[in-house]
Structures are given as structure tokens and as C-alpha cells.
Motif scaffolding. Structure first.
Motif, PDB file in Angstrom:
ATOM      1  N   ALA A 222      16.510   1.884  10.682  1.00  0.00           N
ATOM      2  CA  ALA A 222      15.510   2.259  11.686  1.00  0.00           C
ATOM      3  C   ALA A 222      14.436   3.158  11.081  1.00  0.00           C
ATOM      4  O   ALA A 222      13.248   3.046  11.421  1.00  0.00           O
ATOM      5  CB  ALA A 222      16.194   2.959  12.856  1.00  0.00           C
ATOM      6  N   THR A 223      14.838   4.030  10.166  1.00  0.00           N
ATOM      7  CA  THR A 223      13.864   4.905   9.501  1.00  0.00           C
ATOM      8  C   THR A 223      12.871   4.090   8.682  1.00  0.00           C
ATOM      9  O   THR A 223      11.658   4.351   8.711  1.00  0.00           O
ATOM     10  CB  THR A 223      14.594   5.909   8.594  1.00  0.00           C
ATOM     11  OG1 THR A 223      15.497   6.693   9.384  1.00  0.00           O
ATOM     12  CG2 THR A 223      13.605   6.828   7.900  1.00  0.00           C
ATOM     13  N   PHE A 224      13.354   3.090   7.963  1.00  0.00           N
ATOM     14  CA  PHE A 224      12.449   2.258   7.170  1.00  0.00           C
ATOM     15  C   PHE A 224      11.509   1.455   8.067  1.00  0.00           C
ATOM     16  O   PHE A 224      10.333   1.259   7.725  1.00  0.00           O
ATOM     17  CB  PHE A 224      13.251   1.327   6.260  1.00  0.00           C
ATOM     18  CG  PHE A 224      13.665   1.966   4.966  1.00  0.00           C
ATOM     19  CD1 PHE A 224      12.763   2.103   3.926  1.00  0.00           C
ATOM     20  CD2 PHE A 224      14.953   2.441   4.784  1.00  0.00           C
ATOM     21  CE1 PHE A 224      13.132   2.701   2.728  1.00  0.00           C
ATOM     22  CE2 PHE A 224      15.332   3.041   3.600  1.00  0.00           C
ATOM     23  CZ  PHE A 224      14.423   3.170   2.567  1.00  0.00           C
ATOM     24  N   LEU A 225      11.997   0.983   9.206  1.00  0.00           N
ATOM     25  CA  LEU A 225      11.115   0.264  10.126  1.00  0.00           C
ATOM     26  C   LEU A 225      10.033   1.192  10.679  1.00  0.00           C
ATOM     27  O   LEU A 225       8.867   0.789  10.821  1.00  0.00           O
ATOM     28  CB  LEU A 225      11.933  -0.340  11.266  1.00  0.00           C
ATOM     29  CG  LEU A 225      12.855  -1.506  10.894  1.00  0.00           C
ATOM     30  CD1 LEU A 225      13.636  -1.972  12.111  1.00  0.00           C
ATOM     31  CD2 LEU A 225      12.053  -2.667  10.310  1.00  0.00           C
ATOM     32  N   MET A 226      10.395   2.425  10.990  1.00  0.00           N
ATOM     33  CA  MET A 226       9.396   3.384  11.467  1.00  0.00           C
ATOM     34  C   MET A 226       8.382   3.710  10.372  1.00  0.00           C
ATOM     35  O   MET A 226       7.189   3.878  10.645  1.00  0.00           O
ATOM     36  CB  MET A 226      10.090   4.653  11.963  1.00  0.00           C
ATOM     37  CG  MET A 226      10.823   4.481  13.280  1.00  0.00           C
ATOM     38  SD  MET A 226      11.399   6.049  13.989  1.00  0.00           S
ATOM     39  CE  MET A 226      12.641   6.519  12.790  1.00  0.00           C
ATOM     40  N   MET A 227       8.853   3.788   9.128  1.00  0.00           N
ATOM     41  CA  MET A 227       7.931   4.029   8.018  1.00  0.00           C
ATOM     42  C   MET A 227       6.955   2.869   7.863  1.00  0.00           C
ATOM     43  O   MET A 227       5.757   3.076   7.614  1.00  0.00           O
ATOM     44  CB  MET A 227       8.724   4.248   6.732  1.00  0.00           C
ATOM     45  CG  MET A 227       9.485   5.562   6.695  1.00  0.00           C
ATOM     46  SD  MET A 227      10.712   5.651   5.367  1.00  0.00           S
ATOM     47  CE  MET A 227       9.686   5.468   3.925  1.00  0.00           C
ATOM     48  N   ALA A 228       7.448   1.644   8.013  1.00  0.00           N
ATOM     49  CA  ALA A 228       6.564   0.480   7.934  1.00  0.00           C
ATOM     50  C   ALA A 228       5.512   0.529   9.037  1.00  0.00           C
ATOM     51  O   ALA A 228       4.321   0.253   8.805  1.00  0.00           O
ATOM     52  CB  ALA A 228       7.387  -0.803   8.038  1.00  0.00           C
ATOM     53  N   ARG A 229       5.925   0.891  10.229  1.00  0.00           N
ATOM     54  CA  ARG A 229       4.985   0.991  11.355  1.00  0.00           C
ATOM     55  C   ARG A 229       3.966   2.096  11.114  1.00  0.00           C
ATOM     56  O   ARG A 229       2.774   1.940  11.398  1.00  0.00           O
ATOM     57  CB  ARG A 229       5.770   1.259  12.639  1.00  0.00           C
ATOM     58  CG  ARG A 229       4.938   1.344  13.906  1.00  0.00           C
ATOM     59  CD  ARG A 229       5.862   1.415  15.110  1.00  0.00           C
ATOM     60  NE  ARG A 229       5.119   1.545  16.350  1.00  0.00           N
ATOM     61  CZ  ARG A 229       4.803   2.704  16.920  1.00  0.00           C
ATOM     62  NH1 ARG A 229       5.177   3.849  16.342  1.00  0.00           N
ATOM     63  NH2 ARG A 229       4.126   2.746  18.055  1.00  0.00           N
ATOM     64  N   LYS A 230       4.432   3.211  10.561  1.00  0.00           N
ATOM     65  CA  LYS A 230       3.537   4.338  10.294  1.00  0.00           C
ATOM     66  C   LYS A 230       2.495   3.969   9.244  1.00  0.00           C
ATOM     67  O   LYS A 230       1.304   4.278   9.396  1.00  0.00           O
ATOM     68  CB  LYS A 230       4.366   5.529   9.814  1.00  0.00           C
ATOM     69  CG  LYS A 230       3.601   6.827   9.680  1.00  0.00           C
ATOM     70  CD  LYS A 230       3.344   7.464  11.017  1.00  0.00           C
ATOM     71  CE  LYS A 230       2.753   8.847  10.862  1.00  0.00           C
ATOM     72  NZ  LYS A 230       2.456   9.487  12.160  1.00  0.00           N
ATOM     73  N   VAL A 231       2.924   3.305   8.183  1.00  0.00           N
ATOM     74  CA  VAL A 231       1.987   2.923   7.124  1.00  0.00           C
ATOM     75  C   VAL A 231       0.985   1.896   7.642  1.00  0.00           C
ATOM     76  O   VAL A 231      -0.206   1.947   7.317  1.00  0.00           O
ATOM     77  CB  VAL A 231       2.757   2.372   5.907  1.00  0.00           C
ATOM     78  CG1 VAL A 231       1.796   1.814   4.866  1.00  0.00           C
ATOM     79  CG2 VAL A 231       3.616   3.468   5.285  1.00  0.00           C
ATOM     80  N   ARG A 232       1.455   0.964   8.468  1.00  0.00           N
ATOM     81  CA  ARG A 232       0.553  -0.071   8.987  1.00  0.00           C
ATOM     82  C   ARG A 232      -0.536   0.528   9.863  1.00  0.00           C
ATOM     83  O   ARG A 232      -1.675   0.064   9.870  1.00  0.00           O
ATOM     84  CB  ARG A 232       1.354  -1.104   9.774  1.00  0.00           C
ATOM     85  CG  ARG A 232       0.529  -2.282  10.278  1.00  0.00           C
ATOM     86  CD  ARG A 232       1.426  -3.331  10.905  1.00  0.00           C
ATOM     87  NE  ARG A 232       2.122  -2.822  12.063  1.00  0.00           N
ATOM     88  CZ  ARG A 232       1.617  -2.808  13.305  1.00  0.00           C
ATOM     89  NH1 ARG A 232       0.389  -3.264  13.517  1.00  0.00           N
ATOM     90  NH2 ARG A 232       2.322  -2.349  14.313  1.00  0.00           N
ATOM     91  N   ARG A 233      -0.207   1.579  10.604  1.00  0.00           N
ATOM     92  CA  ARG A 233      -1.173   2.185  11.520  1.00  0.00           C
ATOM     93  C   ARG A 233      -1.966   3.331  10.897  1.00  0.00           C
ATOM     94  O   ARG A 233      -2.845   3.893  11.554  1.00  0.00           O
ATOM     95  CB  ARG A 233      -0.444   2.710  12.763  1.00  0.00           C
ATOM     96  CG  ARG A 233       0.188   1.612  13.601  1.00  0.00           C
ATOM     97  CD  ARG A 233       0.704   2.175  14.904  1.00  0.00           C
ATOM     98  NE  ARG A 233       1.157   1.127  15.807  1.00  0.00           N
ATOM     99  CZ  ARG A 233       1.516   1.341  17.072  1.00  0.00           C
ATOM    100  NH1 ARG A 233       1.486   2.573  17.562  1.00  0.00           N
ATOM    101  NH2 ARG A 233       1.914   0.341  17.832  1.00  0.00           N
ATOM    102  N   TYR A 234      -1.657   3.658   9.668  1.00  0.00           N
ATOM    103  CA  TYR A 234      -2.308   4.815   9.044  1.00  0.00           C
ATOM    104  C   TYR A 234      -3.794   4.548   8.831  1.00  0.00           C
ATOM    105  O   TYR A 234      -4.196   3.476   8.370  1.00  0.00           O
ATOM    106  CB  TYR A 234      -1.646   5.127   7.706  1.00  0.00           C
ATOM    107  CG  TYR A 234      -2.363   6.192   6.904  1.00  0.00           C
ATOM    108  CD1 TYR A 234      -2.281   7.531   7.264  1.00  0.00           C
ATOM    109  CD2 TYR A 234      -3.131   5.842   5.794  1.00  0.00           C
ATOM    110  CE1 TYR A 234      -2.936   8.507   6.535  1.00  0.00           C
ATOM    111  CE2 TYR A 234      -3.788   6.809   5.059  1.00  0.00           C
ATOM    112  CZ  TYR A 234      -3.693   8.140   5.435  1.00  0.00           C
ATOM    113  OH  TYR A 234      -4.349   9.103   4.706  1.00  0.00           O
ATOM    114  N   GLN A 235      -4.595   5.520   9.188  1.00  0.00           N
ATOM    115  CA  GLN A 235      -6.032   5.456   8.966  1.00  0.00           C
ATOM    116  C   GLN A 235      -6.438   6.645   8.105  1.00  0.00           C
ATOM    117  O   GLN A 235      -6.231   7.799   8.498  1.00  0.00           O
ATOM    118  CB  GLN A 235      -6.796   5.502  10.297  1.00  0.00           C
ATOM    119  CG  GLN A 235      -6.568   4.294  11.185  1.00  0.00           C
ATOM    120  CD  GLN A 235      -7.105   3.016  10.576  1.00  0.00           C
ATOM    121  OE1 GLN A 235      -8.037   3.045   9.772  1.00  0.00           O
ATOM    122  NE2 GLN A 235      -6.513   1.886  10.955  1.00  0.00           N
ATOM    123  N   PRO A 236      -6.979   6.391   6.922  1.00  0.00           N
ATOM    124  CA  PRO A 236      -7.378   7.523   6.064  1.00  0.00           C
ATOM    125  C   PRO A 236      -8.473   8.346   6.713  1.00  0.00           C
ATOM    126  O   PRO A 236      -9.306   7.829   7.467  1.00  0.00           O
ATOM    127  CB  PRO A 236      -7.867   6.838   4.782  1.00  0.00           C
ATOM    128  CG  PRO A 236      -8.237   5.459   5.208  1.00  0.00           C
ATOM    129  CD  PRO A 236      -7.313   5.093   6.330  1.00  0.00           C
TER     130      PRO A 236
END
Length: 259
Positions: A222-236
């Protein structure tokens, strides 16, 4: 302790009995071997010399088989903390270094190499370790060199992750590897429901170590899935425009009386 039978059904069969490694820190537990046909004792371990005993203690400290459950959790959390520290440091280095490049959108070869290797090692290694666990479950039990093929599967998965890191766009590579790792981890306990070591079966037998392991794998997935979601939505962050500094009127203008 453990009981190992070598060459079963053969005239050279041998039964080796070893003490539990939980009885001491050293991994070199006392052992004794008997002939499988006559029952005669054919070998017994003796006290090791200083170098061998030191090696056994170091292996025992590394494996932690002597430790009670609480100390094993501390082992695990300490290892996780060190891993996260190293991984986050590698990522932050590339983020900060990119800001100092003359053209951040077109970094030089060395920077691109480090950035891609970070993907392969930080996101790829957890996937490779999960692949090792899947190989342990899916490989036929009668295949020759099964233990070696489990290791081969881990390195093959790691190599594939490195290729993804070099061939895919940076953000997509992070997202895809994190998401695949998370899904593979969460699927493991569900696959194990079909055998005697699954989450429900282990709970019914009172094997809380297996229950804790399955729940921990689910939590990591679940942590890795949340990390994937976080990276996908990240805006510099956009670079802040230079603030306009208001200039004060000179002292002469301030002191000059109004007409």
C-alpha cells in the motif's frame, strides 16, 4: 532445533541434528550426525577456534535468529530507516543538483545517468525482492536448482527494472515501478490463501509471525501504491519571480520641505 536427512533411502543416508540458533547469538549451533541405516554416531561438532566463533557471532548478529520478536522488529525498523535515509538522499541530490544546472531541462550525461540509476536501484530493488518471493511460490518444486532459480528471478526482475529506468520517461518510470511493486506485494498474501501458510490459515494455527509478515507485506504494498500516486500527481514548484524592491527616496528629498 533442526533435523536434516541427507541421501534418504540410500545406504549412505545421514541424519544431522542441530541445536536451535535461538539458544545463542552464534550461528554455529552444535550439531551431531548419525548413520541413517545403523544409527551409529559418525560426526559431532566440537568447539570452534576464535576466528570461526567470531564469524559465527557476526553471522548471528546479522541474521538475528537468536532475537525475540520485539528485537526483530527493531532490526526491521532500523534497516528500513537506513534504507529510506539513503534513498531519499539520492533523490534529493538530483533534485537540488538539477536546480543548479545551466539548463535544467537538458541536463548533461552524468546527471542523466545518475537519475536513471536512481530509478533502477531505488524503485527496482524492491520489485526484484518481490519477484524473488513470487519465484519461491511459482517455480515447480521438482525443478533442478530451484533455489538458484529463485535468485536468478530476482536479478532478472532487477535487470528489467533498470531497463525501464533507462527507456521510459523519468516520472513514468518511477510511477510504473512503484505501482508494479505495490500490486505485486499486495497480491502475495492473497496468493498464499491457497496454501497452508496463508494469512487466515496462519491465524487459525496461532502462527502470529506469519500473520505479521503477511500484514507487513500488505502495508508495504500500500505504501508503494501511495508513492506511485504521489509521484504521478507531483507538480514541481515554479521559480519565484524576482521581487521588486522599492527604492526609498534619497535623504535630500525626504528632508526637503513641501512648497
Amino acid at each position: 532445533g533442526t533435523v536434516r536427512v541427507a541421501e534418504p533411502g540410500d545406504a549412505a543416508a545421514r541424519v544431522t541434528i542441530s541445536a536451535s540458533q535461538a539458544s545463542g547469538i552464534s550461528a554455529r549451533a552444535p550439531s551431531i550426525s548419525y548413520s541413517g541405516t545403523t544409527g551409529r554416531m559418525i560426526w559431532q561438532s566440537h568447539g570452534a577456534d576464535g576466528a570461526a566463533e567470531a564469524a559465527g557471532v557476526m553471522i548471528g548478529l546479522h541474521a538475528g535468529r537468536y532475537a525475540p520478536d520485539l528485537l526483530r522488529w527493531l532490526y526491521f525498523l532500523s534497516g528500513m530507516g537506513g534504507t529510506v535515509m539513503v534513498a531519499s538522499g539520492l533523490v534529493l541530490w538530483t533534485v537540488k543538483r538539477r536546480e543548479k544546472l545551466p539548463d535544467p531541462d537538458r541536463p548533461h550525461f552524468g546527471f542523466r545517468l545518475v537519475e536513471r540509476l536512481n530509478i533502477g536501484f531505488i524503485a527496482g530493488l524492491p520489485l526484484a525482492m518481490t519477484g524473488y518471493l513470487w519465484a519461491n511460490r511459482l517455480l515447480p518444486t521438482d525443478i533442478e536448482g530451484r533455489a538458484e532459480w529463485e535468485i536468478h528471478a530476482m536479478f532478472l526482475a532487477w535487470g528489467a527494472a533498470l531497463l525501464v529506468g533507462f527507456l521510459r520517461p523519468v516520472r513514468r518510470a518511477w510511477v510504473e515501478l512503484f505501482a508494479l511493486t505495490g500490486a505485486a506485494m499486495i497480491a502475495l498474501p492473497f496468493h498464499d490463501l491457497s496454501n497452508s501458510r496463508g494469512l487466515l490459515q496462519s491465524g487459525a494455527m496461532g502462527d502470529m509471525r506469519m500473520v505479521a509478515m503477511n500484514l507487513t507485506i500488505c502495508a508495504l504494498g500500500a505504501t508503494f501504491l501511495m508513492m506511485a500516486r504521489k509521484v504521478r500527481r507531483y507538480q514541481p514548484r515554479q521559480k519565484r519571480s524576482a521581487r521588486k524592491v522599492a527604492t526609498l527616496p534619497n535623504a535630500q528629498a525626504i528632508l526637503e520641505p513641501a512648497e
